[in-house]
Scaffold this active site. Structure first.
Site, PDB file in Angstrom:
ATOM      1  N   TYR A 117       0.997  -1.165  -0.081  1.00 44.35           N
ATOM      2  CA  TYR A 117      -0.021  -0.119  -0.060  1.00 44.35           C
ATOM      3  C   TYR A 117       0.815   1.425  -0.030  1.00 44.35           C
ATOM      4  CZ  TYR A 117       1.071   1.204   5.018  1.00 44.35           C
ATOM      5  OH  TYR A 117       1.650   1.670   6.512  1.00 44.35           O
ATOM      6  N   LYS A 139       6.644  -1.855   1.617  1.00 49.05           N
ATOM      7  CA  LYS A 139       5.056  -1.441   2.792  1.00 49.05           C
ATOM      8  C   LYS A 139       4.101  -1.832   2.655  1.00 49.05           C
ATOM      9  CE  LYS A 139       3.183   3.290   3.210  1.00 49.05           C
ATOM     10  NZ  LYS A 139       3.782   3.433   4.305  1.00 49.05           N
ATOM     11  N   GLU A 170      12.486   2.854  14.023  1.00 47.89           N
ATOM     12  CA  GLU A 170      11.405   4.040  13.213  1.00 47.89           C
ATOM     13  C   GLU A 170      10.446   3.719  14.274  1.00 47.89           C
ATOM     14  OE1 GLU A 170      10.221   3.133   9.841  1.00 47.89           O
ATOM     15  OE2 GLU A 170       9.617   0.973  10.131  1.00 47.89           O
ATOM     16  N   LEU A 213      11.923   1.277   6.726  1.00 43.56           N
ATOM     17  CA  LEU A 213      10.571   2.089   5.845  1.00 43.56           C
ATOM     18  C   LEU A 213      10.954   2.976   5.241  1.00 43.56           C
ATOM     19  CD1 LEU A 213       8.501   1.605   4.049  1.00 43.56           C
ATOM     20  CD2 LEU A 213       7.352   2.976   5.203  1.00 43.56           C
TER      21      LEU A 213
HETATM   22  C1  LIG Z   1       6.544   1.935   8.959  1.00 40.78           C
HETATM   23  C2  LIG Z   1       6.268   3.404   8.460  1.00 40.78           C
HETATM   24  N1  LIG Z   1       8.188   3.869   8.646  1.00 40.78           N
HETATM   25  C3  LIG Z   1       8.283   5.138   8.005  1.00 40.78           C
HETATM   26  C4  LIG Z   1       6.660   5.328   7.774  1.00 40.78           C
HETATM   27  C5  LIG Z   1       6.924   7.012   7.295  1.00 40.78           C
HETATM   28  O1  LIG Z   1       7.122   6.943   5.319  1.00 40.78           O
HETATM   29  P1  LIG Z   1       6.278   7.568   4.115  1.00 40.78           P
HETATM   30  O2  LIG Z   1       7.550   9.545   4.870  1.00 40.78           O
HETATM   31  O3  LIG Z   1       6.934   7.471   3.113  1.00 40.78           O
HETATM   32  O4  LIG Z   1       5.156   8.257   5.034  1.00 40.78           O
HETATM   33  C6  LIG Z   1       5.906   5.042   7.683  1.00 40.78           C
HETATM   34  C7  LIG Z   1       4.754   5.906   6.511  1.00 40.78           C
HETATM   35  N2  LIG Z   1       3.496   4.360   7.152  1.00 40.78           N
HETATM   36  C8  LIG Z   1       2.365   5.417   6.307  1.00 40.78           C
HETATM   37  C9  LIG Z   1       1.917   7.314   5.902  1.00 40.78           C
HETATM   38  O5  LIG Z   1       0.872   7.575   6.511  1.00 40.78           O
HETATM   39  N3  LIG Z   1       0.116   6.556   7.437  1.00 40.78           N
HETATM   40  C10 LIG Z   1       0.426   5.225   6.345  1.00 40.78           C
HETATM   41  O6  LIG Z   1       0.331   4.502   7.213  1.00 40.78           O
HETATM   42  C11 LIG Z   1       5.462   3.617   8.118  1.00 40.78           C
HETATM   43  O7  LIG Z   1       3.945   2.795   7.901  1.00 40.78           O
END
Ligand SMILES: Cc1ncc(COP(=O)(O)O)c(CN[C@@H]2CONC2=O)c1O
Length: 281
Positions: A31, A144, A176, A200
């Site tokens: 996703y 992701k 993270e 990620l």
């Molecule tokens: C585990 C994880 N780490 C880091 C990030 C930050 O990555 P981005 O800067 O590319 O968003 C996300 C974003 N997850 C998405 C972004 O917003 N909501 C979510 O579930 C994430 O799910």
């Protein structure tokens, strides 16, 4: 609102997903969430590039190319009149009788996307409180995927303590957040976990690194020891939905004076300059 179902745009009441969808019972899919500022998707190419990378890594072939995908999402944003909000898109391995091994050739991936519009009066985000939580995820956090149970449990553990996000740590070092990347600032230097299979590779993180480069802001891409976060001068998290979010407290211990620090504020200002021009309507 309209929804994207594979290569068709359908109304709310036409959107259906099979009970045999592998995304439903295995989380077998990938996703992306793409932020929309002023009607324009932000970093759509980077997000969709990562979507195809994630799909490739779990051997899902998306039946059309990234440009076509971006075009469909842009149309969804326009049709739904989204100004401030985001697009959610996911691709599963498709619907087939429940067996773990992949379904036969005739089963196509299922692509669904929808938009969310943020309320006009959404208050500016408060500096976040974090709770440290052991990172018990698998070893492919670079993908992701829809497999977010560990992330969900970690986020809930933070919420149970009145915190906004979980600060995940593995073998004593910070990786993270459950849905964000994490950054500490000490003596003017930013620390953040290097890109690896343990985190990620966030798109917002990439924009931040670009801003640091342009600002001449020193960054050490090395993991922080969990113990070290409490003595950081500043701390912030990044995600598509939040952009850069200052952190005021970790495990009940104030970071700095609890207010966004100078490095964080300078970075937030630089980040703002990267946002897309609003789309004229
Ligand atoms: C585990 C994880 N780490 C880091 C990030 C930050 O990555 P981005 O800067 O590319 O968003 C996300 C974003 N997850 C998405 C972004 O917003 N909501 C979510 O579930 C994430 O799910």
């Amino acid at each position: 609102s309209m929804y994207l179902m594979n290569d068709r745009f359908v109304k709310d009441d036409e959107v259906t997903v099979s009970i045999e969808d592998r995304g439903y019972y295995f989380g077998d899919g990938v996703y992306e969430v793409i932020r929309v500022y002023g009607g324009a998707m932000f970093t759509a190419e980077e997000h969709i590039g990562r979507l195809y990378e994630s799909a490739d890594k779990i051997r899902i072939q998306i039946p059309y190319g990234p440009e076509e995908m971006i075009g469909k999402l842009a149309r969804l944003v326009a049709d739904n009149g989204v100004k401030e909000g985001h697009v959610y898109i996911q691709v599963t391995r498709g619907a087939a009788p429940r067996v773990h091994q992949f379904p036969g050739e005739g089963v196509a991936p299922v692509i669904t996307a929808y938009t969310k519009t943020y309320p006009d009066d959404a208050p500016a985000a408060e500096p976040a409180k974090l709770k440290s939580v052991a990172d018990i995820r698998w070893l492919r956090c670079d993908i992701k995927s829809l497999n977010l149970l560990a992330n969900v449990m970690a986020k809930q553990e933070a919420y149970d303590e009145g915190c906004y996000e979980a600060l995940l740590h593995r073998d004593g070092t910070v990786t993270e957040g459950s849905s964000s990347n994490m950054f500490g600032v000490k003596d003017g230097v930013i620390y953040t976990h290097p890109v690896s299979n343990f985190i990620l590779n966030g798109i917002t993180r990439r924009v931040i690194m670009q801003c640091c480069e342009e600002l001449g802001q020193p960054v050490n891409e090395e993991p922080m020891a969990l113990e070290a976060v409490y003595s950081m001068d500043e701390f912030f998290l990044s995600s598509t939905t939040n952009g850069i979010l200052p952190v005021s407290e970790i495990d009940g211990r104030k970071i700095g004076d609890g207010r966004p620090g100078p490095v964080t504020e300078r970075l937030m200002a630089a980040f703002e300059t990267k946002l897309p021009e609003p789309v004229a309507t």
